[in-house]
Design a protein around this motif. Structure first.
Motif, short mmCIF file in Angstrom:
data_model
loop_
_atom_site.label_atom_id
_atom_site.label_comp_id
_atom_site.label_asym_id
_atom_site.label_seq_id
_atom_site.Cartn_x
_atom_site.Cartn_y
_atom_site.Cartn_z
N LEU A 121 45.12 2.75 54.41
CA LEU A 121 45.29 2.61 52.97
C LEU A 121 44.09 1.98 52.29
CD1 LEU A 121 48.99 1.62 52.21
CD2 LEU A 121 47.82 3.77 51.80
N SER A 122 43.23 1.29 53.03
CA SER A 122 42.07 0.66 52.39
C SER A 122 41.17 1.69 51.74
CB SER A 122 41.28 -0.15 53.42
OG SER A 122 42.05 -1.24 53.88
N ASP A 123 40.96 2.80 52.41
CA ASP A 123 40.11 3.85 51.86
C ASP A 123 40.90 5.03 51.30
OD1 ASP A 123 37.75 2.56 52.22
OD2 ASP A 123 37.15 3.62 54.04
N GLN A 124 42.23 4.88 51.24
CA GLN A 124 43.06 5.97 50.72
C GLN A 124 42.67 6.40 49.31
OE1 GLN A 124 45.58 5.19 48.22
NE2 GLN A 124 46.14 7.35 47.96
N ARG B 260 39.71 8.69 49.67
CA ARG B 260 40.06 9.96 50.30
C ARG B 260 40.74 10.89 49.31
NH1 ARG B 260 42.32 6.85 54.23
NH2 ARG B 260 44.36 7.87 53.99
N LEU B 261 41.67 10.33 48.53
CA LEU B 261 42.39 11.14 47.55
C LEU B 261 41.43 11.60 46.44
CD1 LEU B 261 44.99 12.36 46.50
CD2 LEU B 261 45.57 10.14 45.48
N GLN C 17 46.23 4.81 43.62
CA GLN C 17 46.97 3.85 44.45
C GLN C 17 47.49 2.74 43.55
OE1 GLN C 17 45.49 0.55 47.34
NE2 GLN C 17 45.54 2.40 48.63
N THR D 259 51.04 16.13 46.15
CA THR D 259 51.39 15.02 47.03
C THR D 259 52.58 15.40 47.90
OG1 THR D 259 50.54 13.33 45.51
CG2 THR D 259 52.20 12.63 47.11
N THR E 92 52.43 6.68 51.57
CA THR E 92 52.51 5.60 52.54
C THR E 92 52.33 4.27 51.84
OG1 THR E 92 51.64 6.98 54.32
CG2 THR E 92 51.48 4.59 54.62
N GLU F 240 40.27 6.02 57.83
CA GLU F 240 41.70 6.27 57.66
C GLU F 240 42.38 4.97 57.21
OE1 GLU F 240 43.23 9.23 57.92
OE2 GLU F 240 41.22 10.05 58.19
N THR G 59 49.15 9.92 51.13
CA THR G 59 48.36 10.05 52.36
C THR G 59 48.43 11.46 52.94
OG1 THR G 59 50.26 9.11 53.54
CG2 THR G 59 48.42 7.62 53.02
N GLU G 60 49.32 12.29 52.43
CA GLU G 60 49.36 13.70 52.81
C GLU G 60 49.43 14.54 51.54
OE1 GLU G 60 52.00 15.02 56.00
OE2 GLU G 60 52.48 12.90 56.37
#
Length: 748
Positions: free
Chosen positions: A234-237, A240-241, A318, A347, A351, A232, A334-335
């Protein structure tokens, strides 16, 4: 254009004297001439606080470093051409001033005498004067009068920065922005200098040339995402996206990199794969264009599968940037949630975090929630940056872009009359071309009507004024050829009624298509001499655009467009023609707005909505376009256009909401909409720039439309209330300007 002759009434002696003066300037060794812009400021303190370099520059530098490059031959597709005039030869010049369009060193990219005031001179005058210098002209052979205007280095029309800072690290950009904020300075930002509106260069600004910034794609390469190893935060955001889109690879691109470097990084990653190529990037046609400005203006990718995978702006995962308040931030969705009709999730929330120690190296950065006094609405910022243009929201340091599954590249040159050209009279040729253009419209915009799948249609695209099509996937070009011949078969009766003999139709159906293994665009030029339709197969788009060893820049990608004097759309408007209107008026479109080879075919397909995250500021005109078409001033972009054509093509019923209709990529610096008081009247070219800006719909309103522009302007006011970033043609640049007095000017 019929240009008056007066300007050429110069004696041979005068021309020799001016040429000698130019040689003197270029050989005199002009270097960092001390400028007098804000000399009272503590520039030495700024210079000592950065890892990069801060220098003084002047028009003399521009002539010494850039004019010499324009005295080299412009590239062409003759295999003997060395491609000596290229941004590859200019982008690393010490001053950082060189531009892809030489005349953009002056206000409004217009050649002007020292006595001219760019705000009170007729725009038509500039169009005429620029026309005396065709883009292939050697600088030493330029019209002598116009050359003298540039060599008068005190010419008031020069619009070049005299303070240029080359950031190496994030701390350099943060220090620059804080310095500018403290001393009420403007900042201009440049990567490649290819902007058609000269948005990346401006006088009386602290100029950040990002070309020396850390090249993430070159040094760090492609990132593979492992669904079992994603955390979880922003590093891996970005991963994830990406995984939520069904993709598992991405690339981080630095704020100073160009598409050539990105494509090379993807190629390097592909070459390292034991089981064959794996990755594909959606990018620009030119190796020298910045992924930043290109992407944030929409990102038209007719040459890299944009119709299949979306606009460039749809690839962003990002963003990392420095805002006008000095905050170093990174932010991304992030959501999200999937919705019917879309290939990517919508989207819901973005964040962002602030770096608390940007002065340190990246491995020691600490990302935390932004302090209250520097709070940012990251939903708004994400929306604005993704489609609201580059250079106006802050300084982008890097961004993560989506990568896609690898597809081989096929460069297809269709010639539908290859086997019958000498057997048709002019009337028959016109009839045959009408059927071919009708087929093209259906192939691009209504493929189901000719039994072509959406995927097969979306596999191909093309640039404007280019007969070649860029197709992705093995056999994708052959699908186009087969579809054309199937359409021809079903149209036999109509063709025969138009006077085309049955045996000629049969010859067309049996006309062979030739296939070749490619080596690169320059080396493969002889193949194009084959009159038949040809398919040249390449590993990827990079192989196609790579210059050979016989050129001055072997292994690098070609410029597109070639460096010249005036921007391409200096005398034309690039209209986004709606898909629905084209299909509803297909007979008219096939005859008067024919897609091949003049239209920019990077629209329709997935660009319409499927690839959108639904939180971006791409105009409806972009999403709804069938293709983009150039309308030259006077000839087509005139009163008749706004009286007759415009109301039919675009919705003008709401007089409080002027519709968007121009492409953001390649928007022309002189393009304005109709009169504010009368939407049926074109903005007169005979007026001064000042009068046109006061009385005509702005370039910005033509690109984004009234309502979307208003929202972007509100976000601009919140993010950058003092307009530290105020680039030409950008959001807010069309406002009524008040020049504040310097806050720290010396007192008597």
């Amino acid at each position: 254009w019929a240009y008056p002759k007066a300007i050429n009434n110069i004696t041979l002696q005068q021309q020799i004297m001016r040429f000698s003066f130019s040689l003197f300037l270029l050989s005199a060794g002009y270097h960092t001439v001390k400028a007098d812009w804000r000399p009272e400021l503590p520039w030495d303190e700024l210079a000592s606080s950065i890892a990069g370099e801060l220098i003084d520059t002047s028009p003399e530098n521009y002539l010494q470093e850039c004019a010499t490059e324009f005295d080299k031959a412009q590239g062409s597709f003759d295999p003997s051409t060395t491609w000596s005039r290229s941004m590859h030869g200019m982008i690393n010049k010490p001053s950082g001033l060189c531009l892809s369009h030489f005349f953009c060193a002056f206000n409004n990219c217009a050649a002007a005498s020292p006595d001219d005031d760019h705000e009170t001179s007729s725009v038509l005058t500039y169009l005429v004067d620029n026309g005396y210098v065709p883009n292939p002209t050697l600088y030493s052979e330029m019209n002598a009068t116009i050359k003298a205007w540039f060599e008068e280095t005190s010419n008031q029309n020069y619009n070049l920065p005299t303070k240029v800072l080359f950031p190496n690290e994030a701390k350099d950009v943060v220090a620059s922005v804080k310095f500018a904020k403290e001393h009420n300075l403007e900042i201009s930002v440049k990567n490649s200098g290819a902007s058609f509106t000269s948005a990346s260069s401006k006088g009386n600004t602290l100029h950040l040339n990002m070309n020396r910034y850390y090249p993430y794609s070159t040094n760090d390469g492609v990132v593979d995402c492992d669904a079992d190893n994603v955390s979880e935060g922003l590093s891996d955001q970005p991963c994830r996206l990406s995984l939520s889109k069904g993709k598992n690879a991405l690339i981080r691109v630095g704020g100073g990199e160009n598409w050539g470097k990105v494509y090379s990084a993807v190629r390097k990653a592909n070459d390292a794969q034991a089981d064959g190529y794996k990755y594909h990037a959606v990018g620009g046609a030119s190796a020298n264009v910045s992924p930043m400005g290109w992407t944030f203006s929409a990102g038209l990718s007719g040459t890299a599968a944009g119709r299949m995978l979306g606009f460039g702006v749809d690839q962003i995962l990002q963003i990392e940037m420095v805002l006008p308040n000095g905050s170093h931030v990174k932010f991304g969705p992030t959501e999200w949630q999937m919705e019917s009709g879309f290939d990517v999730p919508k989207t819901l929330s973005v964040t962002g975090l602030c770096n608390t120690n940007p002065e340190d190296t990246e491995e020691n950065w600490v990302w935390e929630e932004c302090p209250e006094e520097k709070a940012v609405n990251f939903n708004d910022l994400w929306f604005a940056v993704k489609g609201g243009g580059g250079g106006t929201w802050g300084v982008v340091l890097s961004m993560y872009l989506q990568l896609h599954e690898y597809m081989p590249y096929e460069m297809y040159t269709p010639n539908p009359t290859a086997c019958i050209t000498d057997k048709l009279d002019d009337t028959q040729k016109a009839a045959f071309n009408y059927f071919y253009q009708t087929f093209q419209i259906k192939f691009w915009l209504d493929p189901a009507s000719i039994d072509v799948s959406e995927d097969d249609s979306n596999a191909c695209g093309g640039q404007d004024f280019n007969p070649q099509l860029s197709c992705f996937g093995g056999g994708s070009a052959t699908v186009f050829d087969k579809a054309w011949k199937a359409f021809l078969t079903t149209s036999r009766d109509s063709l025969e009624n138009a006077g085309i003999a049955p045996d000629i139709i049969d010859e067309t159906l049996n006309c062979d298509i030739f296939y070749y293994e490619g080596s690169g665009i320059v080396l493969d030029v002889p193949v194009l001499a084959n009159p038949n339709s040809t398919v040249i197969k390449y590993k990827d788009y990079l192989q196609y655009v790579t210059l050979p060893n016989s050129t001055d820049f072997p292994g690098l990608g070609l410029d597109s467009p070639f460096p010249g004097y005036s921007p391409i759309h200096f005398i034309a408007a690039n209209i986004l023609v709606p898909k629905k209107w084209i299909l509803d008026n297909i007979e008219f479109a096939a005859q008067n707005l024919a897609p091949h080879p003049n239209a920019y075919r990077a629209f329709g397909g997935k660009t319409s909505s499927a690839a959108s995250d639904q939180m971006n500021s791409i105009s409806d005109a972009h999403r709804e376009a069938g293709y983009m078409y150039q309308f030259p001033f006077i000839a087509l972009y005139n009163d008749l256009f706004f009286t007759d054509t415009f109301p039919q093509v675009f919705d003008t019923s709401d007089k409080s909401n002027f519709p968007s209709f121009l492409g953001a990529n390649h928007a022309g610096i002189n393009t304005r909409g109709p009169l504010k008081s009368d939407w049926t009247k074109a903005c007169p070219l005979e007026w001064t720039q000042k009068e046109r800006d006061e009385k005509c719909i702005s370039l910005q309103e033509c690109v984004w439309g009234t309502k979307l522009l208003k929202r972007l302007e509100e976000i601009k006011e919140a993010i950058d209330p003092n307009y530290m970033f105020d680039c030409n043609g950008c959001i807010g640049n069309n406002r009524v300007k008040v020049t504040p007095a310097p806050t720290d000017a010396p007192t008597d």
